[in-house]
Structure formats: structure tokens, C-alpha cells
Design a protein around this motif. Structure first.
Motif, short mmCIF file in Angstrom:
data_model
loop_
_atom_site.label_atom_id
_atom_site.label_comp_id
_atom_site.label_asym_id
_atom_site.label_seq_id
_atom_site.Cartn_x
_atom_site.Cartn_y
_atom_site.Cartn_z
N VAL A 194 0.81 -1.22 0.00
CA VAL A 194 0.00 0.00 0.00
C VAL A 194 0.84 1.27 0.00
CG1 VAL A 194 -1.58 1.37 1.41
CG2 VAL A 194 -2.11 -1.00 0.93
N PRO A 195 1.83 1.44 0.91
CA PRO A 195 2.59 2.71 0.91
C PRO A 195 3.36 2.95 -0.38
CG PRO A 195 3.59 1.11 2.39
CD PRO A 195 2.27 0.56 2.01
N VAL A 196 3.84 1.88 -1.02
CA VAL A 196 4.56 2.05 -2.28
C VAL A 196 3.61 2.56 -3.36
CG1 VAL A 196 5.98 0.88 -4.02
CG2 VAL A 196 6.13 0.19 -1.63
N VAL A 197 2.40 2.00 -3.41
CA VAL A 197 1.42 2.45 -4.39
C VAL A 197 1.01 3.89 -4.12
CG1 VAL A 197 -0.88 2.03 -5.33
CG2 VAL A 197 0.60 0.10 -4.76
N VAL A 198 0.83 4.23 -2.85
CA VAL A 198 0.43 5.59 -2.49
C VAL A 198 1.49 6.59 -2.92
CG1 VAL A 198 -0.08 7.15 -0.58
CG2 VAL A 198 -1.05 4.86 -0.59
N ARG A 199 2.73 6.30 -2.58
CA ARG A 199 3.80 7.25 -2.90
C ARG A 199 3.99 7.41 -4.40
NH1 ARG A 199 3.52 10.38 0.04
NH2 ARG A 199 4.31 10.47 2.15
N SER A 200 4.04 6.31 -5.14
CA SER A 200 4.24 6.41 -6.58
C SER A 200 3.07 7.10 -7.26
CB SER A 200 4.46 5.02 -7.18
OG SER A 200 3.34 4.19 -6.94
N THR A 201 1.84 6.76 -6.86
CA THR A 201 0.67 7.39 -7.47
C THR A 201 0.60 8.88 -7.13
OG1 THR A 201 -0.53 5.29 -7.30
CG2 THR A 201 -1.84 7.27 -7.67
N GLU A 202 0.94 9.21 -5.90
CA GLU A 202 0.93 10.61 -5.48
C GLU A 202 1.88 11.45 -6.32
OE1 GLU A 202 1.51 13.24 -1.36
OE2 GLU A 202 1.92 11.07 -1.40
N GLU A 203 3.08 10.94 -6.56
CA GLU A 203 4.04 11.69 -7.36
C GLU A 203 3.58 11.82 -8.81
OE1 GLU A 203 6.57 13.32 -6.17
OE2 GLU A 203 6.04 12.60 -4.17
N MET A 204 2.95 10.79 -9.35
CA MET A 204 2.46 10.87 -10.73
C MET A 204 1.32 11.87 -10.86
SD MET A 204 4.38 9.02 -12.59
CE MET A 204 5.70 9.50 -11.48
N LEU A 205 0.44 11.90 -9.88
CA LEU A 205 -0.67 12.86 -9.93
C LEU A 205 -0.18 14.30 -9.79
CD1 LEU A 205 -3.36 11.03 -7.73
CD2 LEU A 205 -3.23 11.15 -10.22
N LYS A 206 0.88 14.49 -9.04
CA LYS A 206 1.42 15.85 -8.90
C LYS A 206 2.04 16.35 -10.20
CE LYS A 206 2.43 15.68 -3.93
NZ LYS A 206 3.51 15.68 -2.90
N LEU A 207 2.44 15.43 -11.08
CA LEU A 207 3.05 15.83 -12.35
C LEU A 207 2.02 16.28 -13.39
CD1 LEU A 207 5.80 13.09 -12.78
CD2 LEU A 207 6.10 15.44 -12.01
N VAL A 208 0.75 15.98 -13.14
CA VAL A 208 -0.29 16.41 -14.08
C VAL A 208 -0.43 17.94 -13.99
CG1 VAL A 208 -2.74 16.24 -14.67
CG2 VAL A 208 -1.50 14.23 -13.82
N PRO A 209 -0.33 18.67 -15.10
CA PRO A 209 -0.40 20.14 -15.06
C PRO A 209 -1.74 20.62 -14.50
CG PRO A 209 0.44 19.39 -17.18
CD PRO A 209 -0.06 18.17 -16.47
N ASN A 210 -1.68 21.64 -13.67
CA ASN A 210 -2.91 22.21 -13.11
C ASN A 210 -3.78 22.85 -14.19
OD1 ASN A 210 -2.53 21.52 -10.39
ND2 ASN A 210 -1.17 23.28 -10.07
N GLU A 211 -3.17 23.22 -15.31
CA GLU A 211 -3.96 23.83 -16.39
C GLU A 211 -5.03 22.87 -16.90
OE1 GLU A 211 -0.78 23.89 -16.11
OE2 GLU A 211 -0.20 26.02 -16.01
N VAL A 270 -11.45 11.61 -12.75
CA VAL A 270 -11.61 10.31 -13.40
C VAL A 270 -11.29 10.40 -14.89
CG1 VAL A 270 -13.27 8.51 -13.99
CG2 VAL A 270 -13.28 9.51 -11.70
N LYS A 271 -11.72 11.47 -15.54
CA LYS A 271 -11.61 11.57 -16.99
C LYS A 271 -10.35 12.30 -17.48
CE LYS A 271 -15.57 9.59 -17.90
NZ LYS A 271 -15.66 8.31 -18.65
N VAL A 272 -9.76 13.13 -16.63
CA VAL A 272 -8.62 13.94 -17.08
C VAL A 272 -7.34 13.58 -16.32
CG1 VAL A 272 -7.70 16.28 -17.32
CG2 VAL A 272 -10.13 15.83 -17.76
N VAL A 273 -7.40 13.66 -15.00
CA VAL A 273 -6.17 13.52 -14.20
C VAL A 273 -5.63 12.09 -14.26
CG1 VAL A 273 -5.19 13.74 -11.90
CG2 VAL A 273 -6.88 15.40 -12.69
N ILE A 274 -6.47 11.11 -13.95
CA ILE A 274 -6.01 9.73 -13.90
C ILE A 274 -5.55 9.23 -15.27
CG2 ILE A 274 -6.72 7.35 -13.46
CD1 ILE A 274 -8.34 8.32 -11.13
N PRO A 275 -6.32 9.47 -16.36
CA PRO A 275 -5.79 9.03 -17.67
C PRO A 275 -4.46 9.66 -18.04
CG PRO A 275 -8.14 9.47 -17.82
CD PRO A 275 -7.70 9.96 -16.47
#
Length: 358
Positions: free
Chosen positions: A223-240, A257-262
Motif C-alpha cells: 500500500v505505501p509504495v502504491v500511495v507514494r508512486s501514485t501521489e508523485e504521478m498525480l502531482k506531475l499532471v499540469p494544473n492547467e 476520473v476523466k482527465v487527471v487519472i488518464p
């Protein structure tokens, strides 16, 4: 003086200065030559001094390589280039020192594991085969590993993904800080602690050992590995992208669901695959919770079960030549399993990576 005479006058060549941009430079193959000379000096010094350890020869050669690179570059070029060459040489030496043990491990595992690794070994269990005799296989351990890792993945990936989404998209205040703190703590938990935690629950409720209990311990580690890796990937998505979706009146949950995760799906998948590879080699929780079995048990919810790490430990403990061969072959199968997962992760990450436009 006419214009033609001015144009025909030769352009003066700037003087060659040792500390300037037009200073002399070493050829591109110079580092290779430095390495050859350093190895020759290191081996010669080792033989002259009577050192039997090849490790000492290698360390002396690495030291010679760094010194020769710096001295020759200082004499031929200048001190500025010599400092740059020194830093580059240190980086290369550190890289080689890190890669040599890896290649040594792979070479030993492949050379010893290929002795018994064949179709029979992959499709048979150890049922009825004494541990000190030749024969038997790893089929039951492969089934156990696939089922336990699969259950742990099904349990941990949704929990880790939702936790990361909360921390990045919604988390504010004390609760988010507490969740982040506990995720950091869980990242450093030894696997034996997760196994002891589940073992205490087993003893409290008088539960029998099974593959499910081992999978629960692996999920705690995953769980913590998935949380950390997913958190860093979501932060890389541009706020624009988020702002553009919200400006069109799209609800926040649909934006996620439709923009950030894909957009971050490639990196998220890579993180999940790496987390799976991390738990696939855990042995301590399996020893405590699954107990191991030499029979094929395809039901992870009932009865003892084996796994590849447990099988390796079990065969090594027997202490015979045949058991050692089986242990090395199982280790090779486990390495191949982890390697396949990493290749799949890289393939998915490249497939789902945003296409770069012109």
C-alpha cells in the motif's frame, strides 16, 4: 587599399592558449586508454604485492584511473577540464562498482539455476520427492506466488490509489498531514513486522495458515509504495488541465476520473508494477502465515501454501547438492518474474505516455 585586397588578406588565427577555449584536447578514446593503463597498473601492483583478492586489484585500478585521468588532463588541457574529467571519472567508477555486483549475481544465478530449470521443473511439485534427492519441481510455489501477489494487488491498488487521490486532490489540514505521516512510517516497516501483526490476529481468532493471510501481509507492504508512486504521478499532471476542465463546468470527481487519472495512468501503472515486484520476493510473512507446503494447493483461502521465496529458503535449508540446484533454479524463476513485470511496466508507461507534438 582596394576592397578586393582587404578581402584577400588572410584572417589572423588567434593564439593557442592553454587556459582558453582553443586549448589542446585529448582524443575521445582517451578514457578507454586511461582505463587500460589503470587496469594494467592495478593488476601488476596486486601481483607484485602478492594480493590474492581480485577486489583489491579492482579498487587499486579504479584509483589509478581517477588519478591518471586528472593528471594527464591537467598536463595536456587545463585545470578546468581536469576537474571536469575528475568528476566524470568518479561517476564512471561508482557506476562500475555498482554494476559489477549486479552482473555477478545474475551470472551466478543463471549459471547455477539452468542446471535443473526445464519443463519438468516448472510443471511438477515436490510431492513425494525427498528434499535431499534429485527431482521435483517448483509448480506449486509458482501457483502460490501468483495467487498471493494477485490477492495483495487487488486489495492494495484501489486503497493506495484512492489514498493518493485524496492527498493530492482533496487533502488539506491535519488529516492529510496525519495520513502522509503514517504512509511514510509504513514505507519503512520491515516485512517481519507485518507478518507478526497478521500472526497475532491469526492467534487471536484461531485462524488457520493460508495464502490469504500471507497476501494480507503483502498488501500492507504494498500500500505505501502504491500511495507514494501514485501521489508523485498525480502531482506531475499540469494544473492547467484541471482548471480547463473545471472551467467547462465539469464536476471535480469527473475531472479526476476523466482527465487527471488518464494523464498519469502510465506512471501509475509503472508504480504498481514496481510495488508488485517489491513484494514478490518477501519471505518473512510467508514463513509466519502460510507455513509452506510441498503439495499443489490452488485454494489460497484454505490450507498451507508455498511461494517462490519460501521454496528457495526451504530448499537451501535442506543442504544437499540437489536442493541447492533447485533453490538456484527457483531464484532464477523469481528474477525472471520480476524482470517480466518491469518490462511490462515500461511498455505500459511508454504506451500511455502523452504524445509529444511538434
Amino acid at each position: 587599399m582596394s576592397q578586393t585586397a582587404i578581402q584577400d588578406r588572410p584572417t589572423p588565427t588567434p593564439p593557442v592558449r592553454k587556459d582558453g577555449l582553443r586549448s589542446r584536447s585529448l582524443p575521445r578514446f582517451a578514457p578507454l586508454g586511461f582505463a587500460v593503463v589503470a587496469i594494467a597498473l592495478g593488476v601488476g601492483l596486486g601481483l607484485a604485492a602478492g594480493w590474492e583478492s581480485r577486489i583489491q586489484w579492482g579498487l587499486i585500478s579504479a584509483l589509478f584511473f581517477v588519478v591518471i585521468s586528472y593528471v594527464v588532463t591537467t598536463v595536456v588541457e587545463n585545470k578546468r577540464q581536469a576537474k571536469d574529467r575528475l568528476a566524470t571519472s568518479v561517476v564512471w567508477v561508482c557506476f562500475v562498482l555498482a554494476v559489477i555486483p549486479l552482473f555477478s549475481l545474475i551470472w551466478v544465478t543463471v549459471s547455477r539455476g539452468m542446471k535443473v530449470l526445464d519443463g519438468y521443473f516448472l510443471t511438477h511439485s515436490m510431492a513425494g520427492v525427498p528434499g535431499f534427492e534429485a527431482g521435483g519441481g517448483v509448480y506449486h510455489a509458482i501457483i502460490g506466488t501468483l495467487e498471493q501477489v494477485g490477492i495483495a494487488t487487488v486489495l492494495s491498488v484501489p486503497l493506495g490509489l484512492l489514498t493518493a487521490i485524496y492527498l493530492v486532490e482533496y487533502g488539506k489540514g491535519t488529516l492529510a498531514k496525519a495520513v502522509t505521516f503514517f504512509v511514510d512510517v509504513m514505507t519503512g516497516i520491515p516485512s517481519i513486522v507485518a507478518g507478526l501483526f497478521l500472526l497475532s490476529i491469526m492467534l487471536l481468532f484461531e485462524l488457520e495458515p493460508s495464502g490469504l493471510m500471507g497476501a494480507l501481509a503483502l498488501a500492507i507492504l504494498m500500500v505505501p509504495v502504491v500511495v507514494r508512486s501514485t501521489e508523485e504521478m498525480l502531482k506531475l499532471v499540469p494544473n492547467e488541465l484541471r482548471e480547463a476542465s473545471l472551467a467547462l463546468g465539469v464536476p471535480k470527481y469527473r475531472t479526476i476520473v476523466k482527465v487527471v487519472i488518464p494523464t498519469a495512468l502510465g506512471g501509475i501503472t509503472t508504480g504498481v508494477m514496481l510495488a508488485i515486484a517489491r513484494i514478490a520476493g518477501e519471505t518473512a510473512p510467508i514463513l509466519l502465515l502460510v507455513f509452506g507446503s510441498q503439495l499443489i494447493n490452488s485454494n489460497p483461502f484454505e490450507g498451507a501454501q508455498s511461494s517462490l521465496p519460501f521454496y528457495i529458503w526451504e530448499q537451501y535449508r535442506v543442504g544437499s547438492e540437489a536442493s541447492y540446484d533447485r533453490a538456484w533454479a527457483a531464484a532464477l524463476v523469481l528474477i525472471a518474474f520480476v524482470m517480466i513485470l518491469n518490462l511490462v511496466a515500461r511498455g505500459i508507461a511508454r504506451w500511455k505516455a502523452p504524445k509529444s507534438g511538434r
